[in-house]
Motif scaffolding. Structure first.
Motif, short mmCIF file in Angstrom:
data_model
loop_
_atom_site.label_atom_id
_atom_site.label_comp_id
_atom_site.label_asym_id
_atom_site.label_seq_id
_atom_site.Cartn_x
_atom_site.Cartn_y
_atom_site.Cartn_z
N LEU A 56 -71.68 12.15 -5.85
CA LEU A 56 -70.65 11.97 -5.06
C LEU A 56 -69.21 11.88 -5.53
CD1 LEU A 56 -69.72 11.84 -1.94
CD2 LEU A 56 -70.49 9.37 -2.08
N ILE A 57 -68.17 12.64 -5.09
CA ILE A 57 -66.85 12.57 -5.45
C ILE A 57 -66.04 12.04 -4.03
CG2 ILE A 57 -64.69 13.83 -6.13
CD1 ILE A 57 -66.68 15.84 -7.80
N TYR A 66 -68.59 8.94 -18.58
CA TYR A 66 -69.81 8.54 -18.86
C TYR A 66 -69.95 7.19 -18.50
CZ TYR A 66 -71.00 12.72 -21.27
OH TYR A 66 -71.32 14.23 -21.45
N LEU A 67 -69.23 6.56 -17.39
CA LEU A 67 -69.19 5.20 -17.06
C LEU A 67 -70.56 4.71 -16.55
CD1 LEU A 67 -67.06 2.83 -16.91
CD2 LEU A 67 -66.81 3.36 -14.45
N GLY A 68 -71.26 3.68 -17.23
CA GLY A 68 -72.25 3.30 -16.95
C GLY A 68 -73.55 4.30 -17.66
N ALA A 69 -73.31 5.01 -18.50
CA ALA A 69 -74.15 5.65 -19.32
C ALA A 69 -73.61 5.94 -20.49
CB ALA A 69 -74.62 7.09 -18.62
N TRP A 70 -72.79 5.18 -21.13
CA TRP A 70 -72.12 5.32 -22.51
C TRP A 70 -73.40 5.38 -23.64
CZ3 TRP A 70 -67.87 1.02 -22.43
CH2 TRP A 70 -67.01 1.24 -21.52
N ALA A 89 -67.48 18.78 -21.73
CA ALA A 89 -67.35 18.89 -20.22
C ALA A 89 -66.25 19.30 -19.66
CB ALA A 89 -67.72 17.49 -19.73
N LEU A 90 -64.95 18.65 -20.40
CA LEU A 90 -63.65 19.02 -19.93
C LEU A 90 -63.36 20.52 -20.45
CD1 LEU A 90 -61.77 15.85 -21.40
CD2 LEU A 90 -62.30 16.20 -18.86
N GLU A 91 -63.72 20.98 -21.42
CA GLU A 91 -63.39 22.55 -21.98
C GLU A 91 -64.29 23.34 -20.94
OE1 GLU A 91 -64.59 22.51 -25.98
OE2 GLU A 91 -62.55 22.03 -26.83
N ARG A 135 -68.01 14.83 -14.45
CA ARG A 135 -68.92 14.26 -14.50
C ARG A 135 -70.18 15.15 -14.04
NH1 ARG A 135 -67.28 8.40 -11.32
NH2 ARG A 135 -66.19 7.37 -13.04
N ALA A 136 -69.91 15.71 -13.17
CA ALA A 136 -71.00 16.63 -12.64
C ALA A 136 -71.33 17.72 -13.68
CB ALA A 136 -70.43 17.61 -11.59
N GLU A 137 -70.23 18.09 -14.72
CA GLU A 137 -70.77 19.04 -15.90
C GLU A 137 -71.30 18.31 -16.89
OE1 GLU A 137 -70.88 22.40 -17.96
OE2 GLU A 137 -70.00 22.18 -15.81
N ALA A 138 -70.92 17.01 -16.97
CA ALA A 138 -71.65 16.09 -18.04
C ALA A 138 -73.00 15.92 -17.88
CB ALA A 138 -70.52 14.95 -18.22
#
Length: 502
Positions: free
Chosen positions: A85-86, A103-107, A127-129, A156-159
């Motif tokens: 959810l964004i 990756y906040l919460g999942a480092w 993910a950014l690329e 985050r969706a990509e990651a």
């Protein structure tokens, strides 16, 4: 692929104290589609999305994800499952880097709990690329624009290889160029088979980007239609139970004496040599692109900002550049652009928010006249059709449309002579928009002078008697009558960008 249902809810119910937010709601999302969820403020859209994202636990019903019944234990669980959810108000930590936020919460950590910085950075870069972002993983999020921060959320969706991405009012703070970039990204996600839920009050966006539309009203599904096989009238009728025969309402052109005149008003770095006037019964529109200086001008007139130079005339007489308290006492009112940050005290109730700027009207010998305060609250709850459980319900619990109505009530109760409305319908549903348009016309016909700032060109043209075009801190054109067209406004603000005389 678009026929494959990736997420489905059946019979979802959710009750909060005093209100049933969701009532036997069924809804599904297909892979590779953009599915709009629309409805008036308070219809249940955000509640349903928070159920899907694990922020709310439903009281009843079933969530079926990728063909199996599932329980979403919380936001992190939803993200790990592939549901993202964004939010309209982005959920990022401004002091952390882009990679840390993605990756906040999942480092990634080693067996001793130490952060694997290289792995974090490498994964974030990937993910950014993939999204074509123009910034790197090490940038501090607080230094990025709103549009860039939104891309961090989408990364985050990509990651996390999301299968479902929910966008809640994603273009509320974006320019047209940034909106186009967002739509390009959404279409890219769709092409990769991601199911997308798109929540917006901007119906032109709904018809531009979506494949299906589901309508909620009072917590119940009114129906789902193919976007290509419907139109605004049908969707509006499903949303509010009636058609909007006249979407924009303009007051009768019966003007009285001049109320406000501004001459050569300037503030370094914001605007220069601004001049205009507005009369009793007149609605004056201000239009310009983001950064044109519209809000800064009216804030200076009201006294929120201090001008470097210029003159202000009130009812024919020159006055010293005012402060907000003086402006209020004269009969000036300012409904600000951001109701949550500037217009309301969110933890207070509607009664207290309504009386807050005018305590002198409701007190005697430093004691509040609670019966009078309550009577005014009830008056404007009725006049503006505000939906609230009572005078002390925190306005933070209300829909955006009802919050905006309390901002209006706060100023109307003091009987102003001039009311300035900065983005009066931003982030509210089509039914509430129509009610506010009607209110603007009513106020003008009662003899108030009204200034309306809006980024929605059809709105500013539809409610105003005259429109001023602003570009880069200057008024570059004035239109009235038949000259008030979208073509003329676009031409005025675009041709003067970078070419306004100093």
């Amino acid at each position: 692929m678009m026929n494959d249902v990736v997420l489905k809810v059946e019979g979802i119910t959710k009750t909060f104290p005093g209100v049933k937010a969701l009532d036997d709601v069924s809804f599904d999302i297909r892979s590779g589609e953009v599915h709009a969820l629309v409805g008036e403020n308070g219809a249940g859209k955000s509640t349903l999305m928070k159920v899907l994202a694990g922020l709310h636990t439903p009281d009843g019903g079933e969530i079926n994800y990728q063909g199996a019944s599932t329980h979403v234990a919380g936001p992190l669980d939803a993200r790990r499952k592939g549901i993202l959810l964004i939010h309209q108000e982005l959920s990022l930590s401004p002091e952390l880097s882009v990679a840390e936020n993605i990756y906040l919460g999942a480092w990634p950590t080693n067996r001793f709990g130490v952060l694997k910085k290289r792995e974090l950075r490498r994964n974030a870069t990937r993910a950014l690329e993939a999204l074509g972002c123009g910034f790197g993983p090490d940038a501090r999020v607080g230094t990025l624009s709103v549009a860039m921060q939104q891309m961090v959320e989408i990364a985050r969706a990509e990651a996390f290889k999301a299968n479902v991405v929910i966008f809640d009012e994603p273009t509320a703070s974006l320019t047209d160029t940034e909106k186009d970039q967002l739509f390009h990204t959404i279409r890219g996600l769709k092409a990769r088979g991601v199911g997308i839920v798109y929540i917006s009050h901007k119906m032109n966006e709904i018809f531009d980007i979506t494949d299906r539309i589901t309508v909620l009203r009072d917590g119940q599904v009114q129906g789902t239609v193919e976007t290509a096989n419907t139109d605004l009238n049908q969707v509006t009728r499903m949303m509010i139970g009636r058609t909007l025969d006249t979407y924009f309402i303009r007051a009768k052109a019966e003007f009285g004496a001049e109320v406000l005149r501004v001459e050569e008003l300037s503030r370094s770095g914001l605007f220069r040599n601004v001049g205009f006037s507005v009369r009793e019964g007149e609605v004056l529109g201000l239009y310009g692109l983001v950064g044109a200086g519209r809000s800064e001008v009216v804030e200076t007139v009201f006294g929120v900002r201090k001008a470097d130079s210029g003159k202000i005339y009130w009812k024919g007489g020159e006055i010293a550049l005012p402060r907000p308290r003086q402006s209020i006492d004269m009969g000036m009112a300012l409904v600000p652009e951001s109701r949550k940050e500037q217009g309301l005290v969110l933890m207070m109730g509607g009664r207290e928010n309504t009386s807050l700027p005018h305590l002198g009207l409701f007190s005697s010998v430093s004691l509040m006249n609670r019966p009078k305060e309550l009577a005014v609250f009830e008056k404007y709850r009725s006049v503006l059709s505000i939906k609230t459980t009572g005078p002390d319900q925190a306005v933070s619990q209300l829909s955006g449309g009802n919050q905006q109505k309390f901002v209006l009530a706060k100023w109307l109760c003091a009987d102003p002579k001039l009311i300035i409305l900065d983005e009066p319908t931003r982030g509210i549903d089509v039914g509430s928009k129509s009610a506010i348009h009607e209110l603007i016309a009513d106020l003008a016909e009662q003899g108030l002078a009204v200034i309306v700032i809006s980024s929605e060109m059809p709105e500013v043209l539809g409610v105003s008697h005259r429109v001023l075009a602003m570009s880069e801190g200057a008024i570059v054109a004035e239109f009235e009558g038949d000259a008030m067209t979208e073509e003329n406004l676009i031409d005025a603000v675009s041709h003067h960008r970078g070419n306004v005389a100093a």
